[in-house]
Scaffold this active site. Structure first.
Site, PDB file in Angstrom:
ATOM      1  CB  VAL A  67       1.043   0.556 -10.357  1.00  8.25           C
ATOM      2  CG1 VAL A  67       1.134  -0.054  -8.967  1.00  8.25           C
ATOM      3  CG2 VAL A  67       1.270  -0.488 -11.442  1.00  8.25           C
ATOM      4  CG  ASN A  93       6.874  -7.801  -7.907  1.00 11.52           C
ATOM      5  OD1 ASN A  93       7.780  -8.428  -8.459  1.00 11.52           O
ATOM      6  ND2 ASN A  93       5.651  -8.300  -7.756  1.00 11.52           N
ATOM      7  CE1 TYR A 163       7.592  -7.770 -18.661  1.00 14.42           C
ATOM      8  CE2 TYR A 163       9.634  -8.726 -19.494  1.00 14.42           C
ATOM      9  CZ  TYR A 163       8.755  -8.498 -18.453  1.00 14.42           C
ATOM     10  OH  TYR A 163       9.036  -8.998 -17.193  1.00 14.42           O
ATOM     11  CE  LYS A 167       9.375  -5.831 -16.083  1.00 12.90           C
ATOM     12  NZ  LYS A 167       8.899  -5.509 -14.735  1.00 12.90           N
TER      13      LYS A 167
END
Ligand code: NAD
Length: 253
Positions: A67, A93, A163, A167
């Site tokens: 991805v 996911n 991270y 998100k």
């Protein structure tokens, strides 16, 4: 756990050969949904899981692809939709912490350009790329998509600030994709807390017990706990869009 009859539907789950993705594939597959399992091309767990799930009677195919690769991602989505003849559900996911040991907010020197690029490419741009490629199919099917965000994207320290930012980006993108793909397609996210997965292999015993102690429900999430919420947002939740559902046993409360 709610059960759904998803015969005639088709789903693509990125990062579907392990952890939360695999648990989601299993619920969808057991509900009669065809599922394309995306995995990195060199990840042997992909073909292994396809074989194992087929042996259990589930209608699954392999969808190898990265991805983080713009063209490879679009090709993978197109190939999966074409092989299944339709695409009703997309689960974005696939994700990476980008680091084996957590990086605290004050450790700026450990937050390298490479770390930032890696987590943004996989965790955030990967979601956008899959959504873009899947949009015509999801619209045609009147489908739904769910992304795996994290409580690190809300007000909780994750494996690193990079991270967390990736998100938080997923949570924002979820709202805008919901605006952009409605009314045909519902778009939501889940925000897990600490999940019992391969990510915690390098955790200290103290980190492990802290994640349980701090949780109101006094246990860590299992991948199935998150998958349950993902499938609810895909196949139930008819009037829910643009939302991020926290599934963390009260860890972030
Ligand atoms: P996992 O490592 O089992 O799952 C991640 C999957 O994504 C793996 O199969 C991996 O090979 C795949 N992947 C990584 N990079 C990829 C790429 N570039 N292209 C395609 N696939 C790729 O761990 P998990 O806990 O099941 O993680 C699933 C999701 O949940 C991730 O998005 C993660 O950020 C999120 N999450 C996990 C936790 C946790 O505590 N484990 C907490 C919050 C959110």
């Amino acid at each position: 756990m709610i059960s759904y009859d998803l015969r005639g539907k088709a789903a693509l789950v990125t990062g579907g050969a392990s952890g939360i993705g695999l648990a989601t594939v299993r619920i969808l597959g057991k509900s009669g949904c065809k599922v394309a399992i995306n995995h990195l091309a060199d990840d042997a767990r992909g073909p292994e899981q396809v074989e194992a799930l087929r042996a259990e009677g589930m209608d699954v195919i392999s969808a190898p692809g990265n991805v983080a690769d713009p063209e490879g991602c679009a090709t993978m989505v197109e190939a999966a939709a074409s092989a299944m003849g339709r695409l009703d559900y997309l689960v974005c996911n696939a994700g990476t912490p980008g680091t084996r040991t957590s990086i605290a907010p004050h450790e700026l020197d450990r937050m390298t350009e490479e770390l930032w690029r890696n987590v943004l490419e996989v965790n955030l741009l990967g979601v956008f790329r899959c959504a873009k490629a899947a949009a015509p199919h999801l619209r045609a099917a009147g489908g739904a998509m769910v992304s795996t965000a994290s409580i690190a994207g809300l007000n909780f320290p994750g494996s690193s600030p990079a991270y967390g930012a990736s998100k938080a980006g997923v949570i924002s993108l979820t709202r805008n994709l919901a605006r952009g793909l409605g009314p045909e397609v519902r778009v939501n996210a889940v925000a897990p807390g600490a999940v019992n997965s391969t990510w915690q292999v390098d955790w200290t015993n103290e980190e492990r017990s802290m994640s349980i102690e701090k949780a109101v429900l006094k246990r860590r999430c299992e991948p199935e706990d998150i998958a349950d919420a993902i499938v609810y947002l895909l196949a139930g939740a008819a009037m829910v869009t643009g939302q991020t559902l926290v599934v963390d046993g009260g860890l972030s409360l």
